[in-house]
Motif scaffolding. Structure first.
Motif, short mmCIF file in Angstrom:
data_model
loop_
_atom_site.label_atom_id
_atom_site.label_comp_id
_atom_site.label_asym_id
_atom_site.label_seq_id
_atom_site.Cartn_x
_atom_site.Cartn_y
_atom_site.Cartn_z
N ARG A 190 0.84 -1.21 0.00
CA ARG A 190 0.00 0.00 0.00
C ARG A 190 0.87 1.25 0.00
O ARG A 190 0.61 2.21 -0.73
N TRP A 199 -8.63 6.80 -0.26
CA TRP A 199 -8.45 5.45 0.27
C TRP A 199 -9.65 5.10 1.14
O TRP A 199 -10.12 5.90 1.94
N ASP A 200 -10.14 3.89 0.96
CA ASP A 200 -11.19 3.31 1.80
C ASP A 200 -10.62 1.99 2.29
O ASP A 200 -10.67 0.99 1.58
N ASP A 232 -7.97 -0.54 2.41
CA ASP A 232 -6.87 -0.86 1.50
C ASP A 232 -7.31 -0.77 0.04
O ASP A 232 -6.72 -1.39 -0.83
N ARG A 233 -8.35 0.01 -0.23
CA ARG A 233 -8.84 0.23 -1.60
C ARG A 233 -8.62 1.68 -1.98
O ARG A 233 -9.11 2.58 -1.29
N ILE A 241 -9.66 4.37 -4.54
CA ILE A 241 -10.72 4.65 -5.50
C ILE A 241 -10.34 5.98 -6.17
O ILE A 241 -10.04 6.96 -5.49
N VAL A 254 -10.35 1.26 -9.33
CA VAL A 254 -10.09 0.86 -7.95
C VAL A 254 -8.81 0.05 -7.96
O VAL A 254 -8.63 -0.83 -8.81
N GLN A 261 -7.01 -2.41 -5.34
CA GLN A 261 -7.22 -3.13 -4.07
C GLN A 261 -5.91 -3.79 -3.67
O GLN A 261 -5.32 -4.54 -4.46
#
Length: 103
Positions: free
Chosen positions: A19, A44-45, A47-48, A50, A63, A65
């Motif tokens: 990440r 970031w949401d 570990d995603r 967007i 996205v 991931q």
């Protein structure tokens, strides 16, 4: 309707390091998109990641991931950008691999 690019890149870094490298190298990924201004909306949401990027007057969305042993990119290329999807996929895969290779 857009053309999807789905890329899965294996790594041996662990989730946190992968990440960190994606965060640090995301601008390089954005610059691979033809006609991009280099600016992106990203959030970031967990570990995603967007994001949306303007490229050739169109909006590319996607996205990224981050998993323990892989990073998956799901990118939607609208209109004319869909025509170059296969060539772009190879470039994105190479850049992702370079970001996630041990140093």
């Amino acid at each position: 309707m857009g053309s999807p690019i789905i890329i899965s890149i294996p790594h041996q870094l662990g989730r946190a390091e992968a990440r960190r490298r994606i965060e640090g190298g995301f601008a390089k990924i954005v610059h691979l998109l033809p006609g991009s201004s280099g600016s992106a909306n990203e959030r970031w949401d967990g570990d995603r990641l967007i994001f949306t990027v303007a490229a050739l007057g169109q909006t590319v969305s996607g996205v990224i991931q981050v998993f323990d042993t892989t990073v998956q990119m799901d990118i939607q290329l609208p209109g004319v950008l869909g025509v170059i999807a296969s060539g772009l996929k190879a470039k994105l895969q190479k850049m992702g691999h370079l970001l996630l290779t041990r140093r």
